[in-house]
Motif scaffolding. Structure first.
Motif, short mmCIF file in Angstrom:
data_model
loop_
_atom_site.label_atom_id
_atom_site.label_comp_id
_atom_site.label_asym_id
_atom_site.label_seq_id
_atom_site.Cartn_x
_atom_site.Cartn_y
_atom_site.Cartn_z
N VAL A 45 16.29 17.42 -15.09
CA VAL A 45 17.43 17.40 -13.84
C VAL A 45 19.26 18.07 -12.96
N ALA A 46 19.48 18.50 -14.59
CA ALA A 46 19.41 20.16 -14.48
C ALA A 46 19.65 21.19 -13.85
N LEU A 64 17.92 24.56 -8.80
CA LEU A 64 15.93 25.03 -8.10
C LEU A 64 16.59 24.11 -6.60
N ARG A 65 16.87 23.02 -6.41
CA ARG A 65 17.38 22.21 -5.57
C ARG A 65 18.33 22.94 -4.31
N HIS A 66 18.88 23.59 -5.45
CA HIS A 66 20.58 24.37 -4.16
C HIS A 66 20.34 25.07 -5.09
N LYS A 67 19.33 26.12 -4.69
CA LYS A 67 19.86 27.57 -5.12
C LYS A 67 20.32 27.96 -4.96
N GLY A 68 20.69 27.96 -3.40
CA GLY A 68 22.47 29.21 -3.22
C GLY A 68 23.80 28.85 -3.63
N ASP A 100 16.34 11.49 -7.82
CA ASP A 100 15.65 12.26 -6.36
C ASP A 100 14.66 13.42 -7.87
N GLU A 101 15.91 13.88 -8.79
CA GLU A 101 15.44 14.86 -9.56
C GLU A 101 14.08 14.63 -10.15
N LEU A 102 14.17 13.75 -10.77
CA LEU A 102 12.95 13.27 -11.55
C LEU A 102 11.46 12.55 -11.00
N THR A 103 10.70 12.76 -11.38
CA THR A 103 9.20 12.40 -10.99
C THR A 103 9.23 10.96 -11.39
N VAL A 104 8.08 10.00 -11.27
CA VAL A 104 7.78 8.63 -11.39
C VAL A 104 7.73 8.39 -13.17
N TYR A 105 7.49 9.03 -13.88
CA TYR A 105 7.27 8.95 -15.38
C TYR A 105 8.61 8.61 -15.65
N GLU A 106 9.19 10.29 -15.12
CA GLU A 106 11.02 10.05 -15.56
C GLU A 106 11.54 9.36 -15.35
N ASN A 107 11.43 8.96 -14.16
CA ASN A 107 12.30 7.37 -13.71
C ASN A 107 11.92 6.25 -14.20
N LYS A 115 2.55 9.44 -11.22
CA LYS A 115 3.45 9.93 -12.67
C LYS A 115 3.88 10.80 -11.94
N ASP A 116 2.86 12.10 -11.78
CA ASP A 116 4.26 13.50 -11.94
C ASP A 116 4.34 13.35 -9.96
N LEU A 117 4.64 12.54 -9.52
CA LEU A 117 5.16 12.87 -8.23
C LEU A 117 6.64 12.29 -7.66
N PHE A 118 7.70 13.13 -6.71
CA PHE A 118 8.88 12.91 -6.49
C PHE A 118 8.64 11.91 -5.42
N PRO A 119 9.99 11.26 -6.27
CA PRO A 119 10.21 9.93 -4.93
C PRO A 119 10.24 10.08 -3.87
#
Lengths: 792, 222
Positions: free
Chosen positions: A8-9, A14-18, B96-103, B135-139
């Protein structure tokens, strides 16, 4: 679990690179400047602490002079050392050293100019930490005409070969090399190029006297000796020997001990081995370094908190799927700690890159590996824990304590972030930045002021040669002057024992016929008859030296106005005709005060006499339009007249400017840190602006639908920042004013603190803030309102 | 299974208390399928959140499986919740930052389930909901229906006794909504207790008991 957090970190980064870049780079710069300052402070504090048993090493210095005019002198009579050796069992080791002038050193056909030649006794090699590379330290300096070389000199003359047993020539005498030791580190007040055995020093009358003869003397006290008790034992040593003579003149000569490791920062004796450090600068730099780190930390906290607030939904969700509070706190703290660690890595990279420039500026010799000593490592660890911890603790506590139902409902995360907290951070950051800008500008203003003040003599277009000892005598000096002026581009030549900015004689004198208590230390220049004209020094009373005097006729002396004031004579016009002890010399004239030293200190009393020996400096007035032919001519003339010595010269204006090196250094460092501080604060503001524009997307959309123009919206978003920066200025000005005023007061001649300095500081802070916020505001204001409103 | 006694919830606005729920008394047994209905602002979500321990009641007593929830500390409540409940939201609330699997894996991590067992549980669930290919897609790479399917899968992965659903089909097309409701029905038949808050009469038809709320009052219980 850790992997889940890391994922997650990382994806958040990466999502908020700036944002991440601003956060990490800003912190890295802050950490790097803090580390560099630490290195500097560490270096200053480490002076002479690396010798074995350094806490038992002391220098014996003298408190001399009269009661009215006490002076501390970095040394004592040469006789003290043998006396201590024989009579004091608590003195384990003792040695004397005496500096020699720069000399030309030769081996076969190689010649180098060596600045740092000192006579010393053998105990030096074992008392001080001096790793021997070739030869042995035992008895290396016992016999006459033996020398110990330091590695750089040995390498210049012999390359990598072992030179022990070879003979070098210093001036005309020959010396046998008995050992080679490592180069002196930067953190010692006693630096050596070549060490010549004490017994090689020329005998003369002024040696072996209990009165005067100030030789630097170092002792190592036996283990268990109480230094205070020992000090009180030796304090009156000189008085025991020549008490009567001292009492006659109402003088004193009290010996005292100085711990060797304190000399650099705390000793301000006359005739120190090198210009001492300044504990105030250590404090100033520590504060400045901490300020930059603080600005960066606040940024980091601010941005981390803001970002965390927008992750309220993630926190809520995690709670819903079963996260305990401690787990969430762990996650957030871990994330900020990791970021801080990453910033530290980048900071180390920055330190590595900037280390050469830093070493040049701070006079240190650090290698990158030196950064990793245990203490620094601990400090770095502490820094990461503190920064990461503090930045992480807010979101960790606040976010994890809310009931999940709130978190999930939270559409405007801004409410979580604590707007007032963020405003306070911006104010503090900019206040600190403004203080540093004012500081920098004050230092430079003072430097300009000191450089532009009339010095009372002509500094320009002067080439000065330091003549080898004995190369010029009274009999030859006029011929030599004639030879050097025999070129149209050389307009004048004059000999003197000193030139402004350099060492000069200091003797005590009192007016004949007056009380001995009116005895004062006077600076003396021995000069020839052309000196006043050549240096354009104004005679304001009496007359100057007679053009052609013989014997007693030459006894007349000139005094400056400060000396007239010091003796309390009142009228300048009545001064000619007075006489000065000890040789009862008549004062024939008074000259206008001129600056012997930089403008940090007031003009001291000084006098001039016609020189008969010690023709040390020859000053040539050069036509700079013809510099190249003039230089060629001077060098050729020198080589012809003094063929055995290397041609050595300096330009007086450049040499005199070295008086301001400390201030120049302070200005450079202050400026660099101020720039960094402002940049980091600006960067943080940029990050915050983009974040808050994002938060206010909906508000902006609604306003635009209601008819707000781009201008209205930009105004809305920047107005707050302007208010904050103005507040910051209001807070910073009094602090900056007091600090700058205090600093300026340490100068005898100083500039005033104009309002322009403050106006410029305010303007530049404001400019940085407006640029940082303006771009984001404009972008937000230009966006299509439909886009903005679609969000909900 | 659930006993609510005189539950009230209010927010303090100025000096006035604005009530969202008033004196709700309710018993729910294991195996029930309940719909909470009522117009917007009736207090459906609030009641659901209180039952789901996402929010605290202002007054009243709540016991879950015989434990007095209103007296438990945060830690005990969290473990009770973690053990027995699954929650589904109208807006899915996937990370949002985790894939389906990770969620899907996240609740198991918080339950400290070992790696290999965790892996097999996630794979089983992916199979059961037929989302192995995603499983490897993001929400944000999934449609709303697919996201909600993941939400349901995540809520059910640890086999909770009680499933709480807050407008589960609110953001979905009717076809997608029907799929979810059919799934609920099946789950209920397999023994899971379900409480859903909904506007939709169609959805409520799946349940066997309907509780109607109006302005925070319990209006009817059929």
């Amino acid at each position: 679990m850790i992997r889940n957090y890391l994922t997650v970190a990382l994806r958040n980064f990466l999502r908020h690179k700036g944002y991440a870049a601003i956060n990490i780079v800003g912190l890295a710069f802050g950490m790097a400047s803090c580390l560099l300052v630490l290195l500097f402070v560490w270096h200053e504090l480490s002076y002479d602490t690396y010798h074995p048993d350094h806490e038992r090493l002391y220098r014996i210095s003298t408190m001399g002079g009269t009661e009215a005019d006490v002076s501390l002198i970095a040394g004592c009579s040469e006789n003290v050392t043998p006396h201590l050796r024989e009579n004091y069992p608590e003195v384990e080791q003792v040695f004397r050293i005496q500096p020699e002038r720069p000399r030309t050193v030769r081996f076969n056909d190689q010649a180098v100019q060596v600045d740092n030649i000192k006579y010393a006794e053998n105990d030096l090699l074992t008392m001080f930490h001096m790793p021997v590379i070739h030869g042995s330290s035992t008895g290396a300096l016992e016999r006459p005409h033996t020398v110990v070389l330091t590695r750089p000199i040995a390498e210049q003359l012999f390359g990598v070969d072992n030179p022990v047993g070879q003979t070098i020539q210093i001036d005309t005498a020959h010396y046998e090399i008995t050992a080679v030791v490592d180069a002196s580190p930067t953190n010692t007040h006693l630096k050596f190029g070549i060490i010549v055995s004490w017994s090689s020093m020329q005998e003369s009358d002024w040696r072996h006297s209990w009165d005067g003869g100030f030789f630097k003397t170092y002792v190592k006290l036996a283990e268990g000796t109480d230094p205070d008790a020992f000090e009180s034992q030796i304090a009156t040593l000189i008085h025991e020997q020549i008490g009567e003579r001292l009492a006659e003149n109402n003088r004193q000569a009290i010996l005292f001990l100085q711990p060797v490791s304190d000399i650099h920062l705390y000793s301000h004796c006359r005739w120190e081995a090198e210009a001492p450090g300044n504990i105030n600068n250590v404090y100033i730099f520590s504060v400045v370094g901490l300020i930059v780190l603080l600005i960066a930390c606040l940024n980091f906290m601010n941005l981390s908190t803001a970002r965390a607030a927008s992750r309220a939904s993630e926190v809520g969700t995690r709670k819903v799927v079963g996260a305990a509070r401690t787990q969430l706190m762990g996650q957030f703290l871990g994330e900020t700690l990791l970021t801080a660690l990453l910033a530290l890595a980048i900071a180390l990279l920055l330190v590595d890159v900037s280390l050469p420039a830093f070493n040049g500026l701070a006079g240190t010799g650090y290698l990158f590996a030196d950064v990793f000593n245990p203490v620094m490592m601990m400090i770095m660890g502490g820094m990461v824990l503190l920064v990461g911890g503090v930045a992480g603790i807010y979101p960790a506590f606040v976010l994890s304590s809310h009931r999940p139902a709130h978190m999930l409902r939270q559409t405007n995360a801004g409410h979580f972030g604590g707007r007032n907290f963020r405003r306070a951070v911006v104010v503090i950051q900019f206040a600190l930045a403004v203080i540093m800008i004012v500081g920098t500008m004050t230092v430079y203003k003072q430097l300009d002021y000191m450089r532009e003040q009339p010095l009372g003599f002509d500094l320009k277009q002067k080439l000065v040669m330091e003549m080898p000892r004995g190369a010029v005598t009274f009999a030859t000096h006029n011929t030599m002057k004639y030879e050097f002026t025999n070129h149209p581009a050389v307009t004048a030549a004059t000999f003197s024992t000193s030139v402004p900015g350099r060492w000069n004689y200091q003797w005590r004198c009192f007016p004949t016929g007056e009380a001995e208590t009116n005895m004062h230390t006077i600076n003396w220049y021995g000069v020839d008859r052309d000196f006043l004209e050549s240096y354009d020094i104004e005679l304001i009373a009496g007359e100057t030296f007679l053009p052609d005097c013989r014997g007693a006729m030459c006894e007349g002396i000139l005094l400056n106005e400060a000396a007239v004031r010091t003796f309390g004579w009142g009228s300048i016009d009545e001064t000619p005709g007075k006489h000065l002890w000890a040789e009862n010399r008549p004062v024939i004239g008074v000259i206008r005060d001129f600056h012997l030293k930089g403008l940090q200190s007031p003009v001291e009393p000084m006098g001039m006499f016609i020189m008969g020996e010690d023709f040390r400096y020859l000053t040539l007035s050069i036509d700079v339009n013809n510099l190249r032919p003039a230089m060629t001519f001077v060098q050729e003339t020198y080589d012809e007249l003094i063929p055995d010595e290397l041609f050595n010269f300096f330009f007086l204006d450049e040499d005199f400017d070295r008086q301001y090196r400390a201030e120049q250094k302070l200005g450079t460092i202050f400026g660099a840190f101020a720039l960094l501080g402002v940049m980091i604060a600006g960067l943080g503001l940029f990050g915050m602006a983009s974040y808050s524009a994002q938060l206010r997307t909906k508000e902006i959309g609604v306003r635009k639908v209601l008819g707000a123009t781009v201008g209205n919206v930009v105004n809305l978003l920047t107005r707050e920042i302007i208010v904050l920066v103005v507040t910051a200025n209001a807070l910073a000005w009094p602090v900056a004013y007091l600090a700058a005023d205090e600093w300026l007061a340490t100068f005898a001649y100083h500039t005033s603190l104009g309002w322009m300095t403050f106006a410029w500081a305010a303007l530049s802070a404001l400019a940085v803030a407006v640029v940082a916020v303006g771009y984001q505001s404009f972008k937000a204001a230009r966006a299509n309102p439909v886009e903005a409103l679609k969000y909900e | 299974m659930i006993e609510l006694r005189n539950i009230a919830k209010y927010y303090r606005t100025g000096s006035v208390n604005t009530y969202v729920l008033r004196r709700i008394t309710l018993d729910i047994r294991e195996g029930e399928f309940i719909s909470i209905m009522g117009p917007s602002g009736a207090g459906k979500s609030t009641l659901l959140n209180i039952v789901g321990m996402l929010d605290d009641a202002s007054e009243g007593e709540y016991s879950f499986l015989g434990e007095p929830v209103h007296q438990l500390n945060e830690k005990k409540r969290a473990s009770l919740y973690k053990e027995h409940m699954g929650f589904i939201f109208q807006s899915y609330h996937l990370i949002d930052e985790l894939t389906v699997y990770e969620n899907l894996e996240t609740p198991l991590l918080y339950k400290k389930i070992k790696g290999s067992q965790r892996k097999s549980m996630v794979c089983d669930t992916l199979d059961r909901f037929q989302i192995v290919g995603k499983k490897d897609l993001f929400p944000n790479q999934l449609s709303g229906g697919q996201q909600q399917l993941v939400g349901v899968a995540r809520a059910l992965i640890a086999n909770p006794k009680l499933l709480l659903a807050d407008e589960p089909t609110g953001n979905l097309h009717s076809a997608q909504g029907k799929e979810i409701m059919d799934l609920f029905k099946k789950l209920n038949e397999e023994g899971t207790t379900i409480i859903q808050a909904t506007h939709s009469e169609t959805n409520s038809a799946y349940s066997r008991r309907i509780i109607r709320l109006h302005d925070g009052w319990l209006e009817s219980d059929e």
